[in-house]
Scaffold this active site. Sequence first.
Site, PDB file in Angstrom:
ATOM      1  N   CYS A 192      12.406 -32.853  28.085  1.00  0.00           N
ATOM      2  CA  CYS A 192      12.354 -34.302  27.890  1.00  0.00           C
ATOM      3  C   CYS A 192      10.911 -34.742  27.651  1.00  0.00           C
ATOM      4  O   CYS A 192      10.261 -35.306  28.538  1.00  0.00           O
ATOM      5  CB  CYS A 192      12.956 -35.033  29.091  1.00  0.00           C
ATOM      6  SG  CYS A 192      14.743 -34.851  29.244  1.00  0.00           S
ATOM      7  N   THR A 231      13.892 -29.636  32.520  1.00  0.00           N
ATOM      8  CA  THR A 231      12.922 -28.572  32.754  1.00  0.00           C
ATOM      9  C   THR A 231      11.505 -28.939  32.341  1.00  0.00           C
ATOM     10  O   THR A 231      10.554 -28.312  32.806  1.00  0.00           O
ATOM     11  CB  THR A 231      13.339 -27.314  31.988  1.00  0.00           C
ATOM     12  OG1 THR A 231      13.618 -27.664  30.621  1.00  0.00           O
ATOM     13  CG2 THR A 231      14.578 -26.688  32.606  1.00  0.00           C
ATOM     14  N   GLU A 232      11.354 -29.927  31.472  1.00  0.00           N
ATOM     15  CA  GLU A 232      10.020 -30.282  30.966  1.00  0.00           C
ATOM     16  C   GLU A 232       9.986 -31.781  30.689  1.00  0.00           C
ATOM     17  O   GLU A 232      10.434 -32.226  29.641  1.00  0.00           O
ATOM     18  CB  GLU A 232       9.696 -29.495  29.696  1.00  0.00           C
ATOM     19  CG  GLU A 232       9.799 -27.978  29.864  1.00  0.00           C
ATOM     20  CD  GLU A 232       9.460 -27.207  28.603  1.00  0.00           C
ATOM     21  OE1 GLU A 232       8.731 -27.762  27.755  1.00  0.00           O
ATOM     22  OE2 GLU A 232       9.917 -26.053  28.475  1.00  0.00           O
ATOM     23  N   LEU A 233       9.445 -32.541  31.625  1.00  0.00           N
ATOM     24  CA  LEU A 233       9.419 -33.998  31.504  1.00  0.00           C
ATOM     25  C   LEU A 233       7.989 -34.494  31.370  1.00  0.00           C
ATOM     26  O   LEU A 233       7.113 -34.112  32.161  1.00  0.00           O
ATOM     27  CB  LEU A 233      10.070 -34.645  32.730  1.00  0.00           C
ATOM     28  CG  LEU A 233       9.898 -36.175  32.875  1.00  0.00           C
ATOM     29  CD1 LEU A 233      10.554 -36.915  31.716  1.00  0.00           C
ATOM     30  CD2 LEU A 233      10.451 -36.652  34.207  1.00  0.00           C
TER      31      LEU A 233
END
Length: 566
Positions: free
Chosen positions: A405, A435-437
Amino acid sequence: MNTSFLCLILVSLVAVATADFKNGGFESTSSWDCFGSAHCAISNSGHSGHHAMVVSGRKETWEGPSQYVSVTAGHTYQVSAWMKLLNDHSSQNLEINVDLEFTDGNHVYMAAAMHGNAKVHDGWFHVVGAFSVPNKPLKRARVYFESKPSASVNYAVDDASLTEIAGVQHVTTAYLNHQIDVHRKNNINLHITTAHGIDKSNVKIHILQKKKSFPFGSSFNAHKYNEGAANGKYRDFVNKHFNWVVPENALKWYDIEWTRGHMNYKLALDAIHGVKSHGIKVRGHNLVWSVDKYVQDWIKQLSPNEMKTVVKHHIEETMAKTRGLLEHWDVNNEMLHGSWYQTRAGDPNYNMELFRIAHHADPNVKLFLNDYNVVVSSASTGDYLAQAKKYKAANVGLGGMGVQCHFPEEIMPDASAVKQRLDLLSTAGVPIWVTELDVVAVDENKRADLYEAALRALYGHPAVHGIIFWGFWDQTHWRGPHAALAKGNNMELTAAGRRVLDLFENQWMTDETHVLSHAGDNFHVRGFHGDYEVHVIYQGKELSNLKKSFTLNKGSDQNVSINVHT
């Protein structure tokens, strides 16, 4: 790509077209601009009808047919077309993109729909997705087609359509707060009795959450953690504020073995042991990465059989060295956007073999897909759903879907669109992890607003099982200081950091005190899931022998009985 399910979901929401393309059937070049230096011509055959548009002679990947369209700020649109490649590249993506130009002169570019890893022999692909127009004054909007990463690849396009999606639920903060209450809390039912002579007005019951069970975490820099960057404050920040982490690069194959035979696991393992000593859980990212530019040169020199032998050895060795230390592994990163390994292997299902190898090497670790443009945009949502269903049905050990994200700069996350895409992905029936913000905004207060909007939308969705930031410190963040939660050598919180930690450690934690004479002998507290202590204070002093400890789990209320006596 199996688009039938996505189309069913979208079409069920689509109203009568109000913003359709002119000449979407490409029976001529009418109404289409051939953007840039590309050559756009009408072919003698198409997906349907008599013709299609053929695009060649490109110097840039974005050159090709485009059209200005009528769309409305704050509305959501489905875009679709049939596309096919006319010559091959090792890994080519077919895309429908949107350029939104606002009255303030700023542009927002969106990947509205995409099909990855296309090949000539696959024929026509139905490329379908959706985009939401930010609710700000709009000057004009242009839809254009793209084929990348190679501009030398020619393609055809036909049967394009653009329709407004009606009936998309408008998600409000009140709705998200309700969802958070329903899905992230359960009741703590308290039954309090008192011994003879106890004055209930002098009894206070303190319900204190000590630890949150929902995973909130971040990627972290193993070098900075191990060396004690900023006089140990970097390490302290990680240990204090996160209950899950992922070593940002230290477990990637190119970091472990940039040169063949020269391996470095110590960096990652030292950092992993460090965080685990503080009770923090760890995700593994990633065993291999299919995108060409992240494959080491020495691997690219191997024959297909040599490559498969080396990959198998790497997966087995890495999982052996991390056995018992990790909860998750991203197996082959971003498979929607890269296919180097399967192309070299000459096997379109080679990626499934990687899952089988990993699952056999360590059946106790949950194996994840991990990709982007699946929640922040819908460019690859349909592709990702089809991929997850395929891997689940193949029984190769799929444990979850990782959704990256990375929200666009300076744009407020659209909670309604996020919900719609998560609803669709959840039909795969596997846990979803953010997993990736990250977000980006120059102004710290605006950055705080963007992070809060993103977090509420994600935390409020029942299919989301964990949220991981992709960095937090201005000196190491991959998107730069304007995405940071902390800054400087003293790890000073930015306004965004203060907002995020207030959510994590205050608003989304339970800490309530009730006077017994007001609360009554039987009352309940809605508590966030996690570890708790209940303290009894009588006449200003704690009765420590009456303390109760328990864990409030998802889907199960907790009953607590206490007899107050001195």
